[in-house]
Structures are given as C-alpha cells and as structure tokens.
Design a protein around this motif. Structure first.
Motif, PDB file in Angstrom:
ATOM      1  N   ARG A   1      -6.568  -7.220   3.350  1.00 53.74           N
ATOM      2  CA  ARG A   1      -5.465  -6.759   4.199  1.00 53.74           C
ATOM      3  C   ARG A   1      -4.590  -7.910   4.700  1.00 53.74           C
ATOM      4  O   ARG A   1      -3.954  -7.796   5.737  1.00 53.74           O
ATOM      5  N   ALA A   2      -4.620  -9.000   3.988  1.00 54.61           N
ATOM      6  CA  ALA A   2      -3.666 -10.084   4.252  1.00 54.61           C
ATOM      7  C   ALA A   2      -2.433  -9.769   3.417  1.00 54.61           C
ATOM      8  O   ALA A   2      -2.166 -10.378   2.372  1.00 54.61           O
ATOM      9  N   PHE A   3      -1.660  -8.765   3.878  1.00 55.57           N
ATOM     10  CA  PHE A   3      -0.629  -8.187   3.028  1.00 55.57           C
ATOM     11  C   PHE A   3       0.534  -9.141   2.767  1.00 55.57           C
ATOM     12  O   PHE A   3       1.187  -9.051   1.731  1.00 55.57           O
ATOM     13  N   ALA A   4       0.815 -10.036   3.713  1.00 52.61           N
ATOM     14  CA  ALA A   4       1.883 -11.001   3.458  1.00 52.61           C
ATOM     15  C   ALA A   4       1.521 -11.894   2.275  1.00 52.61           C
ATOM     16  O   ALA A   4       2.356 -12.184   1.407  1.00 52.61           O
ATOM     17  N   LYS A   5       0.261 -12.356   2.225  1.00 55.82           N
ATOM     18  CA  LYS A   5      -0.199 -13.138   1.075  1.00 55.82           C
ATOM     19  C   LYS A   5      -0.167 -12.295  -0.192  1.00 55.82           C
ATOM     20  O   LYS A   5       0.273 -12.745  -1.256  1.00 55.82           O
TER      21      LYS A   5
ATOM     22  N   ILE B   1       4.491  -1.745 -14.530  1.00 57.93           N
ATOM     23  CA  ILE B   1       4.440  -0.486 -13.775  1.00 57.93           C
ATOM     24  C   ILE B   1       3.374  -0.560 -12.686  1.00 57.93           C
ATOM     25  O   ILE B   1       3.600  -0.189 -11.532  1.00 57.93           O
ATOM     26  N   ALA B   2       2.190  -1.086 -13.074  1.00 61.36           N
ATOM     27  CA  ALA B   2       1.114  -1.222 -12.080  1.00 61.36           C
ATOM     28  C   ALA B   2       1.502  -2.187 -10.973  1.00 61.36           C
ATOM     29  O   ALA B   2       1.189  -1.969  -9.793  1.00 61.36           O
ATOM     30  N   VAL B   3       2.193  -3.258 -11.351  1.00 63.98           N
ATOM     31  CA  VAL B   3       2.615  -4.237 -10.349  1.00 63.98           C
ATOM     32  C   VAL B   3       3.647  -3.625  -9.413  1.00 63.98           C
ATOM     33  O   VAL B   3       3.628  -3.855  -8.200  1.00 63.98           O
ATOM     34  N   VAL B   4       4.577  -2.816  -9.959  1.00 59.64           N
ATOM     35  CA  VAL B   4       5.579  -2.145  -9.125  1.00 59.64           C
ATOM     36  C   VAL B   4       4.894  -1.238  -8.109  1.00 59.64           C
ATOM     37  O   VAL B   4       5.248  -1.211  -6.925  1.00 59.64           O
ATOM     38  N   GLU B   5       3.898  -0.504  -8.560  1.00 63.24           N
ATOM     39  CA  GLU B   5       3.178   0.379  -7.647  1.00 63.24           C
ATOM     40  C   GLU B   5       2.501  -0.419  -6.533  1.00 63.24           C
ATOM     41  O   GLU B   5       2.538  -0.027  -5.362  1.00 63.24           O
ATOM     42  N   ALA B   6       1.908  -1.542  -6.904  1.00 62.73           N
ATOM     43  CA  ALA B   6       1.256  -2.376  -5.896  1.00 62.73           C
ATOM     44  C   ALA B   6       2.274  -2.943  -4.910  1.00 62.73           C
ATOM     45  O   ALA B   6       2.029  -2.991  -3.695  1.00 62.73           O
TER      46      ALA B   6
ATOM     47  N   ASN C   1       4.519  -3.409   0.507  1.00 63.00           N
ATOM     48  CA  ASN C   1       5.683  -3.416   1.397  1.00 63.00           C
ATOM     49  C   ASN C   1       5.589  -2.332   2.456  1.00 63.00           C
ATOM     50  O   ASN C   1       6.007  -2.530   3.600  1.00 63.00           O
ATOM     51  N   ASN C   2       5.029  -1.201   2.091  1.00 64.16           N
ATOM     52  CA  ASN C   2       4.841  -0.159   3.102  1.00 64.16           C
ATOM     53  C   ASN C   2       3.810  -0.558   4.142  1.00 64.16           C
ATOM     54  O   ASN C   2       3.947  -0.255   5.324  1.00 64.16           O
ATOM     55  N   GLN C   3       2.760  -1.263   3.696  1.00 62.98           N
ATOM     56  CA  GLN C   3       1.763  -1.742   4.651  1.00 62.98           C
ATOM     57  C   GLN C   3       2.387  -2.738   5.621  1.00 62.98           C
ATOM     58  O   GLN C   3       1.962  -2.841   6.779  1.00 62.98           O
TER      59      GLN C   3
ATOM     60  N   HIS D   1       9.867  -0.674   4.570  1.00 60.84           N
ATOM     61  CA  HIS D   1      10.094   0.522   3.768  1.00 60.84           C
ATOM     62  C   HIS D   1      11.345   0.399   2.902  1.00 60.84           C
ATOM     63  O   HIS D   1      11.383   0.892   1.777  1.00 60.84           O
ATOM     64  N   GLU D   2      12.375  -0.282   3.426  1.00 61.20           N
ATOM     65  CA  GLU D   2      13.584  -0.458   2.627  1.00 61.20           C
ATOM     66  C   GLU D   2      13.290  -1.303   1.386  1.00 61.20           C
ATOM     67  O   GLU D   2      13.820  -1.032   0.297  1.00 61.20           O
ATOM     68  N   ALA D   3      12.442  -2.311   1.556  1.00 61.33           N
ATOM     69  CA  ALA D   3      12.077  -3.137   0.400  1.00 61.33           C
ATOM     70  C   ALA D   3      11.312  -2.320  -0.628  1.00 61.33           C
ATOM     71  O   ALA D   3      11.521  -2.482  -1.843  1.00 61.33           O
ATOM     72  N   ALA D   4      10.433  -1.433  -0.172  1.00 57.14           N
ATOM     73  CA  ALA D   4       9.678  -0.587  -1.099  1.00 57.14           C
ATOM     74  C   ALA D   4      10.608   0.319  -1.903  1.00 57.14           C
ATOM     75  O   ALA D   4      10.463   0.464  -3.125  1.00 57.14           O
TER      76      ALA D   4
END
Length: 805
Positions: free
Chosen positions: A586-590, A612-617, A622-624, A628-631
């Motif tokens: 959960r170190a989402f910035a990293k 595609i998998a990377v886009v989903e990740a 970004n939502n975490q 949200h705009e970036a997502a």
C-alpha cells in the motif's frame, strides 16, 4: 473541560515525551483520548503541538506493550486525519528545524532544505557531494539527542557529532543551527557526568569553527554562568568539575582573540574568586586549571592586572604545595611579557624576593625566572633592583645564567633585547592551544578510533556474509538480518561520518535502518561486480519472503528508490517486482512510480509487459491515491492510442459503480464457463456492496454461497456478512463469518499474508464481535474487538512505515 485544555495539554505532551516510564506514557495516551473525545478537540492538537503526531506514530511502531499501542490506535482514530502538507508545515516550526537555518549553496543546501520534509531514506541522492554522508549521519544522531528516553546514548551521540565536525572542518558551520540548540538544551537537563562531557565537547567545537561561533556567544556565556556556580562549593560537593568549563573559555578566547576582551569583566571576577576561595578553604583542586586559563587569556587581561596580580601573589605565598606555588609563579612569568605591569613592578619584585629568600629551595629558580622577565619588561630602570637580588643569590649560592647576563648588560648600559635569554624564550611563549581531553572515553568516543583523512578499504567478505539471506525465514530471522547487515554496512562504509555511527547502530537498530540506504550506497560503488550480484540476489530473496516484517520491506523499497536518484548506480532489480511489492504494501506513491516506468517500457517495446494489465493497475493505483482525474486520463489514453476496450473491472477502479454493475450484469448473461461466472458474480457483489444495495447483495450471496468453492467463499464472506447484518439475518451472518479467520494472535501473519492478501483476519474478528454483542456475550465480544484491533494495528503500522518513518 474545554477551558482547562491549555493547561492540560502541555502536561500530557510532557508525559508522552517521558521515556523513563511506560505506565506514565500509557496513562498520558489514555488521558489524551478522553480529553479529545469529550471536548471535540480534534486535529487542533497536531497543529498546536507539532511533535505530537510523530510521537504517537513512534509509539505505535515501537516495541511497547499491546495495551499502550491499543490506546495510541484509539487516540489516532479519535483525533482525526491531518493533511500531510499541514504536518510538513508544522515540522518546520519545531526548534532546530531548517526553516530558520542558514544553508550552504548548491547540492548540500538543497539537501538540508529537504531533511526535515522527507523520510530519511527518500532524500534526493546527493551522494556525490562530500557533505551528503555527514548530513544524513548528523540528522540521525540528532534524532537520538532529541529523545529523552534515549539519554543513555547521548554521550556516544555527542562524541560522534564532534568527530564528524572535526572531519568536516569549517564545512560544519552551516549545521550549527541544527545541532547547537539541542546541545544547549541537553547540557542543561542531563546528569552531571554528561554535562561535563558535553561542555568539554562544546570547547572542541569552538576550536573547530573559530570565529563562526559569534552568533551563539550569548547562549554559551549563559551556560558558563550556570555551570560556574558550582565552583563556589567545596570540592566534595561540586556537581560539575571545572576543567570542561575552563576548556570552553580558553577555546572562546583563542577563537575570538581581541574580541574576547569585552567578555572579561563577566569572567575574570569569577576566576579570581576561585583563587580566593582556594586560599580560604585550603582547597587548590582547580587552581592549576585556572592558572592555565589565565595564561591562555594572555594579553586580553591587560586592563585587569590590578585585580589579578594580588590574587596570583597570594597563591605563590600561601602554604600550599610546591607544585601549586610554582604554577602561580610560572603563570606570572608567562603573563609579564604580554601585559602592562609597569605600575606593579615594585610589589612584584618585593614578593618574588620573599620567595627567593623563603624556605622552599624548589621555587628559587622559578622566582629568578620571573624576575628576569620583569627585567625585560622594565628595561634600564630595573637596575635599582639588581643589588638586592644579587645579594640573595649569593646568600643561597645560587647561580642563574640568564640573570647574570641581564646584570652584565645593565651594568654596561646595554639594551635588553626581547628573547635574548633562554628564560625569556622558554617562559614567555604562548601556551599550547590544545590540551588532552581528561573526559575522553574510547568506548563512548570514536575520535581516537577512526582517522577521517585515511582512505578506508571495505571488507567485501564481511559484507557478503552479512548480506547472505538464504537461511532467513521467520520474522525474527529477517529482523536479525537487517540489524547485522545495516551495522556491517556502516562499519565498512568509506565515509568516516557513517562509520562513527556503527557503534550506536549496534545498540539501537533503528539507527542502522535509518542509515541503511546511505551505508549501502557508500559501499556499493566500492564493491566488485560479483559481490554486487550476490547482494542483489539477497535483496530479491528478502522481497520474495512472505514473512519479512513490513518495516524492513519499507526500508528495502526505500533503498531501491534511493538508488534510482543516482543514475550511475541504480539497483538492478526488476521494476515489476518493486511495483508489485509497493502496491501490496500500500505504498501507492511508489507503486505508481514503478507502474509508470513499466507502462513506458511496454509502450516503447523496451519491456516485455502487457500494456492492458499495466493500464488497469495504473487506474487502480491512481484511484487509491485519490487522483481520479489521472485515472480517467489513463483510460482515455488507452482507448485512443492502444485500442483497448473498456473492461468491467476498470469501471470498478474508476469507482463508477453503477456502470460497473451494468457491465457485469450484461457479461453475466453471456458467461458460459464456471470460472467466468464466478468472476462476474464477485464483481457484481463488489458493486452492490459499494452501492449499499444490501437486499440485492444478500439474495445474490444466498444464491451462490452453497455451490461456491472454499476460495470463492473466503472472498465472498466479508461482503455477504455485511449484507446479512444490514438485513438483520443473524443466523445467515454467522454462517458467513464462520468462514473467516477469527483473528487469533497465534494465527496472525505479517503484512503480505494478512493485510495485503485480504484474508479477512480483521473482518472475521470484527464480525464475530458484532454477533457476540447481539447475543449479549460481552466478555467474549471484548476479546474479539481486541483481536480486530491487533489486526488493524499491523496494517496501520505498515502504512506508517512508508509515510512517516
């Protein structure tokens, strides 16, 4: 209670800072929670007491009893979440923060600006700057010095600080605002032994920075005034010895030169009082130290000789030891050429003749030496004293070559040239600036063990053995691995500033963890490729271990990011592994940083990855991070440039729950295989739970619960239990909860197994507590509430590792 908060809070914070009593801290935390809960005093305490949040988080991550950590968790929850930017701003208002520091130019200045704003392991890499390693070492040492609970290590900290300053020379001047305020505070609050040690080291510091100490003179003289009061006490009851204070005064005089004259009216009366008290109490313990200090003062005493000479004369006339009397005469001998004594010649000659005519044979030569210096000071006018002195020399059959030479020159009316005699040359020179440190302790003071100017060759065999991770499996194994590896990195570091911290790292493992990245980088460039590959393999083993503690995983991830800043020495570990670990922790910035690098590599065909998998990740991360705009932007880019079709799970990651539910419902009607049906059903359940449509969720769970596999039931159980609870179907809820982990402490696993995989430990314990409360079994319910808190404590601690440590 609101009207008493301004009086209560300082007491509570003071108790929290007291590391001497665990019980006191626990009561303080409990009291803080009750005050905040009863008065609505939320968030504000963090702003009014900037050190409070860091202190609470430190207690949460410390090795304290669960009862204390539980109260800390409660308080953090009650007080609410603080904006990270506000927290950073609050840190700049703390004493010694760099908001008020004069900073050096260039890379070192940028580094210092960031020191209190970023976690230590994430500082931008200025490892190529010669000031970098001393900076990180000083920052780590100051954290210990500021902590009253670590007072037993303060002497080692001060010794290491002085060693670093010596190695830096005048380069340490920009760091004085960070160090000196805390040193002044510590020397006033510590025990007498440490008070002496720090006072002596302050003198050492003055000898290093010289005139740059001017800014701190008021504080230094205030400290000297406080410590000097002990001189008026008899030797047996003096809390602080005088040598360190006198050493500090001597170094101030040598640093300030003539500027020191303005401070003599404050200092000299105290020195004379010590000489007077020595005569009165027959205690000459500090007389020789005072005499040496007076010699260092030298010419600055010029205007005050009418006060000083009587005290000196009394010392060499009293019934003291020969050594004390001789020191007084020799001090006078060394002062005569440097001060004006014309108005005191007769008195001085008279008293020196009394010594010459006295009972002590050992002092006669010293008295004649002093008379020779007086002769040079007076010149031709000294002729009138020659016959009487000559008579005494004959009386005691004493021959003095220098006096005979002076006598001959005066009789021939020749000038007495300066330095013409051996006595003049020997006794009238300046005293040495540096004397040995009587408080030196080789066990606590590293200065004698490390030569800062001698190149250090790392021992690759020791580093390879320390980094070996193949035999590590349990949490305790990994903790010992990190402790030993970090210590060896510091011991073998080419930087003297880091090596001097190795002893402290052995006693306090958190020092080694804080300096782990700096120590690793300093050694990395000195290793051969074979050793580097072996260490990388050890790090990969650590990353892949399911039992590695979260704080160690945080340290290793920070190391990887740290080394990225130095393009010459990046850590050769697959960024996909680092990104997965960061996301799991959960170190989402990293995680966002690594996933962006992975996406760029996949887009340009530099990396074998599924875009595609990377886009989903990326959407999920970004939502975490509430970006949200970036997502949405990533999704739009993928549709325009990668030709992707919107997946149902992406709606979830964008938190567009209604759209996700519609997409899953459509897909459910088209699903043909059991695996697809299960995935679609779980997706529908997640959407219904997010939308709080409990009745539909409850019916869906009933339909699919019985045929579901155990793994699917485990994923469904938390959502099903929530739905049954909201619908009041308690028996059904009990069935769902029975599939969840009960949070038993013996079954709890570290981050990566419990918190990261979502196996429901905290959910299971919490839901069981709810059911027991419903049944009126409050004692059992309390036990499960405690279990749930312990599970959550692991998750919160892991998050804190990345945010604040």
């Amino acid at each position: 209670m609101r009207q008493y908060i301004p009086e209560l809070m300082p007491l509570i914070v003071e108790a929290l800072l007291d590391g001497s009593s665990v019980m006191k801290r626990e009561v303080a935390v409990t009291t803080l929670g009750q005050v905040v809960q009863s008065t609505g005093y939320v968030i504000t305490p963090y702003n009014e007491y900037p050190q409070l949040l860091g202190l609470l988080l430190k207690l949460l991550n410390g090795e304290l009893a669960w009862s204390t950590r539980r109260e800390v968790l409660k308080v953090i929850g009650i007080m609410g979440a603080l904006d990270p930017h506000a927290h950073r701003r609050n840190q700049l208002s703390l004493p010694g923060s760099h908001g008020e520091v004069a900073r050096p130019a260039g890379d070192a200045g940028q580094l210092i600006r960031s020191m209190d704003e970023l976690p230590m392991d994430l500082w931008p890499s200025f490892a190529t700057s010669e000031d970098y390693y001393p900076t990180v070492a000083i920052s780590s040492l100051m954290r210990i010095l500021r902590d009253p609970s670590l007072s037993s290590y303060h002497q080692k900290v001060v010794g290491s600080l002085m060693f670093i300053f010596k190695s830096m020379g005048l380069g340490c001047v920009p760091y004085l605002p960070k160090v000196l305020p805390d040193l002044f505070h510590t020397v006033r609050t510590c025990d007498d032994g440490l008070k002496e040690y720090i006072t002596w080291k302050l003198g050492t510091l003055v000898s290093i920075v010289r005139q740059h100490i001017r800014k701190y003179l008021p504080e230094l003289f205030s400290l000297i005034s406080e410590l000097w009061s002990s001189f008026s006490l008899p030797a047996a009851s003096r809390p602080v010895h005088g040598s360190p204070i006198l050493h500090l005064l001597e170094q101030l005089c040598l640093a300030l030169n003539d500027e020191f004259r303005t401070h003599l009216p404050f200092i000299l009366p105290s020195c004379i009082q010590v000489l007077t008290d020595a005569e009165r109490f027959k205690d000459y313990t500090y007389v020789m130290d005072i005499l040496h200090t007076l010699e260092v003062f030298g010419g600055t005493l010029d205007e005050h000789m009418h006060l000083l000479l009587p005290a000196l004369i009394r010392i060499f006339k009293v019934d003291a030891s020969v050594e004390v009397r001789r020191s007084a005469i020799r001090t006078l001998t060394r002062l005569i050429p440097r001060v004006q004594v014309m108005g005191h010649i007769s008195a001085l000659v008279h008293h020196l003749k009394l010594v010459l005519d006295g009972k002590s044979d050992e002092l006669r030569n010293d008295a004649v030496d002093a008379l020779c210096c007086l002769a040079h000071a007076l010149g031709e006018d000294f002729t009138i004293f020659i016959p009487s002195i000559h008579k005494l020399l004959l009386k005691y059959r004493l021959r003095h070559k220098d006096f005979e030479e002076i006598e001959g020159r005066l009789q021939r009316r020749e000038l007495l040239t300066i330095g013409s005699t051996a006595t003049q040359r020997q006794n009238c020179q300046l005293p040495g600036e540096v004397i040995s440190d009587p408080l030196s302790d080789t066990e606590n003071d590293p200065e004698g063990k490390i030569d800062p100017h001698k190149p250090h060759q790392i021992n690759e065999v020791r580093l390879r053995a320390a980094g070996e991770a193949s035999q590590r499996s349990t949490k305790e194994d990994w903790a010992e691995w990190m402790r030993h590896f970090s210590i060896e990195l510091l011991k073998e570091s080419p930087s003297p500033a880091l090596r001097t911290c190795a002893k402290l790292a052995q006693l306090q493992p958190f020092v080694g963890r804080e300096l782990f990245a700096a120590g690793f980088v300093s050694c990395w460039s000195q290793m051969n490729e074979t050793i580097q590959r072996q260490l990388v393999r050890s790090l990969e083993m650590a990353f892949s271990s399911p039992n590695i503690p979260p704080e160690i995983l945080a340290t290793l991830l920070n190391l990887a990011e740290f080394m990225e800043h130095d393009e010459r020495h990046p850590l050769p570990i697959d960024i996909r592994l680092l990104g997965a670990l960061a996301e799991k922790c959960r170190a989402f910035a990293k995680a966002l940083h690594y996933k962006e690098m992975e996406f760029d590599g996949a887009r340009t065909n530099r990396m074998d990855a599924n875009p595609i998998a990377v886009v989903e990740a990326l959407i999920h991360i970004n939502n975490q991070l509430h970006q949200h705009e970036a997502a949405v932007g990533i999704l739009t880019y993928a549709q325009l440039h990668l030709g992707v079709q919107l997946k149902e799970s992406w709606y979830e990651k964008l938190q567009r729950w209604d759209d996700a539910l519609k997409a899953y419902t459509v897909k459910a009607s088209q699903a043909s295989t059991p695996h697809v049906v299960l995935d679609v059903t779980l997706g529908r359940m997640r959407c219904l739970a997010a939308l709080a449509r409990w009745e539909e969720l409850n019916n869906l769970c009933k339909e699919y619960w019985t045929p579901a596999e155990p793994a699917a039931r485990l994923e469904m159980a938390p959502m099903a239990a929530s739905a049954a609870w909201n619908m009041g179907e308690w028996d059904q809820m009990a069935e769902y909860v029975s599939r969840l982990d009960d949070g038993d402490e013996t079954k709890l696993r570290v981050l990566g197994n419990t918190a990261a995989t979502g196996d429901g430990s905290s959910n299971g314990a919490f839901f069981r507590a709810v059911l027991l409360v419903r049944r009126g079994k409050y004692d059992e319910a309390r036990e499960y509430v405690e279990r749930a808190r312990k599970c959550l404590a692991t998750e919160v601690s892991a998050l804190v590792c990345f945010q604040f440590i």
